[in-house]
Design a protein around this motif. Structure first.
Motif, short mmCIF file in Angstrom:
data_model
loop_
_atom_site.label_atom_id
_atom_site.label_comp_id
_atom_site.label_asym_id
_atom_site.label_seq_id
_atom_site.Cartn_x
_atom_site.Cartn_y
_atom_site.Cartn_z
N GLY A 111 16.98 1.30 -0.03
CA GLY A 111 16.42 0.21 -0.81
C GLY A 111 15.55 -0.66 0.06
N SER A 112 14.59 -1.35 -0.57
CA SER A 112 13.72 -2.22 0.21
C SER A 112 13.06 -3.29 -0.66
N HIS A 113 13.01 -4.51 -0.12
CA HIS A 113 12.22 -5.59 -0.71
C HIS A 113 10.80 -5.55 -0.17
N PHE A 114 10.58 -4.79 0.89
CA PHE A 114 9.32 -4.81 1.64
C PHE A 114 8.42 -3.62 1.32
N PHE A 115 8.98 -2.42 1.39
CA PHE A 115 8.19 -1.21 1.14
C PHE A 115 8.10 -0.92 -0.35
N ASP A 116 7.06 -0.19 -0.73
CA ASP A 116 6.87 0.17 -2.13
C ASP A 116 7.87 1.23 -2.57
N THR A 145 22.26 -5.35 -2.91
CA THR A 145 21.59 -5.89 -4.09
C THR A 145 20.96 -7.25 -3.79
N ALA A 146 20.89 -7.61 -2.52
CA ALA A 146 20.29 -8.86 -2.08
C ALA A 146 19.78 -8.68 -0.65
N ALA A 147 19.02 -9.65 -0.18
CA ALA A 147 18.47 -9.59 1.18
C ALA A 147 19.59 -9.49 2.22
N ALA A 148 19.33 -8.70 3.26
CA ALA A 148 20.30 -8.54 4.34
C ALA A 148 20.34 -9.80 5.21
N PRO A 149 21.47 -10.07 5.88
CA PRO A 149 21.62 -11.28 6.68
C PRO A 149 20.98 -11.20 8.08
N LEU A 150 20.22 -10.14 8.35
CA LEU A 150 19.52 -10.01 9.62
C LEU A 150 18.20 -9.28 9.39
N ALA A 151 17.35 -9.26 10.39
CA ALA A 151 15.99 -8.73 10.24
C ALA A 151 15.99 -7.22 10.03
N CYS A 152 15.61 -6.81 8.83
CA CYS A 152 15.39 -5.40 8.51
C CYS A 152 14.54 -5.35 7.25
N ASN A 153 13.81 -4.25 7.06
CA ASN A 153 12.96 -4.17 5.87
C ASN A 153 13.31 -3.00 4.95
N LEU A 154 14.41 -2.32 5.23
CA LEU A 154 15.00 -1.37 4.30
C LEU A 154 16.49 -1.29 4.60
N VAL A 155 17.27 -0.82 3.63
CA VAL A 155 18.72 -0.79 3.78
C VAL A 155 19.29 0.56 3.33
N ASP A 156 20.34 0.98 4.04
CA ASP A 156 21.08 2.19 3.66
C ASP A 156 22.55 1.98 3.96
N MET A 157 23.33 3.05 3.87
CA MET A 157 24.77 2.94 4.10
C MET A 157 25.30 3.87 5.20
N GLU A 158 24.41 4.62 5.87
CA GLU A 158 24.88 5.60 6.86
C GLU A 158 24.12 5.59 8.19
N GLY A 159 22.87 5.19 8.20
CA GLY A 159 21.96 5.43 9.32
C GLY A 159 22.39 4.93 10.68
N TYR A 160 22.86 3.68 10.77
CA TYR A 160 23.24 3.15 12.08
C TYR A 160 24.35 3.99 12.70
N ALA A 161 25.31 4.41 11.89
CA ALA A 161 26.42 5.21 12.42
C ALA A 161 25.93 6.55 12.96
N ILE A 162 25.02 7.18 12.24
CA ILE A 162 24.43 8.45 12.69
C ILE A 162 23.69 8.22 14.00
N ASP A 165 14.74 2.10 -4.49
CA ASP A 165 15.03 0.89 -5.26
C ASP A 165 14.63 -0.34 -4.47
N GLY A 166 14.66 -1.49 -5.15
CA GLY A 166 14.26 -2.75 -4.54
C GLY A 166 15.38 -3.53 -3.88
N ALA A 167 16.55 -2.91 -3.70
CA ALA A 167 17.71 -3.59 -3.08
C ALA A 167 17.95 -4.94 -3.77
#
Length: 191
Positions: free
Chosen positions: A61-66, A125-142, A161-163
């Motif tokens: 999801g992203s508020h920044f990218f199309d 479903t809302a802006a993240a509490p730190l600097a990022c422009n897209l969100v997922d649920m697995e990437g950092y762990a990988i 989606d627009g997060a």
């Protein structure tokens, strides 16, 4: 030129591939949702395949990218690691000096815009509490598993989606289009 000979492909869910990869006889390793499942599966795939590169494709999801854009992730952060009550910045894992609050990846695809992905064990479903422009649920762990094991990670996300409050509906509506775009991208880099 990207060497794809020693590369394994990992996605979170079969719904992200919509069976299209399997129809093309492409081996996909599915982790399941969340950081724990992703870390376990990344470790398992690396140990079993001996891959030098792990390719992570999926939705974000992203508020920044199309919407419908493919984005290459060049930095991962943990948007849900919050030990601020003990004086740590959000995203910092205490007593983990070897791996900072962010993990940087080498860019590989000049045709794709680059992004910082905030990973967390919740559907954003809302802006993240730190600097990022897209969100997922697995990437950092990988990314952390790959970093610890000395394996190259490449991550490309389809913006589904627009997060925001409509994210769950947009995500489901866009899975087939996302799978088609990710498959086309995969076939391009393998040719």
């Amino acid at each position: 030129m990207l060497n794809t000979q020693q590369m394994a492909l990992m996605m979170a869910l079969p719904s992200e591939s919509q069976g299209l990869f399997e129809q093309q006889q492409i081996d996909v390793h599915y982790s399941g949702i969340g950081k724990v499942n992703a870390a376990f599966k990344a470790y398992q795939v690396i140990m079993q395949t001996g891959c030098h590169t792990l390719l992570n494709l999926g939705t974000a999801g992203s508020h920044f990218f199309d919407a419908h854009e493919l984005v290459e992730v060049t930095r991962f952060v943990q948007r849900d690691m919050d030990v601020s009550a003990l004086g740590f910045e959000i995203g910092v894992t205490p007593m983990d000096e070897h791996y900072p609050c962010h993990i940087d990846l080498q860019p590989n695809f000049s045709q794709l815009r680059k992004g910082t992905c905030g990973t967390g064990d919740n559907f954003a479903t809302a802006a993240a509490p730190l600097a990022c422009n897209l969100v997922d649920m697995e990437g950092y762990a990988i990314a952390k598993v790959c970093k610890k094991l000395g394996v190259n990670l490449i991550s490309v996300k389809y913006i589904s989606d627009g997060a925001n409050q409509q994210a769950h509906l947009e995500w489901e509506d866009n899975l087939l289009l996302g799978a088609k775009k990710l498959l086309s991208f995969y076939q391009d880099i393998k040719s």
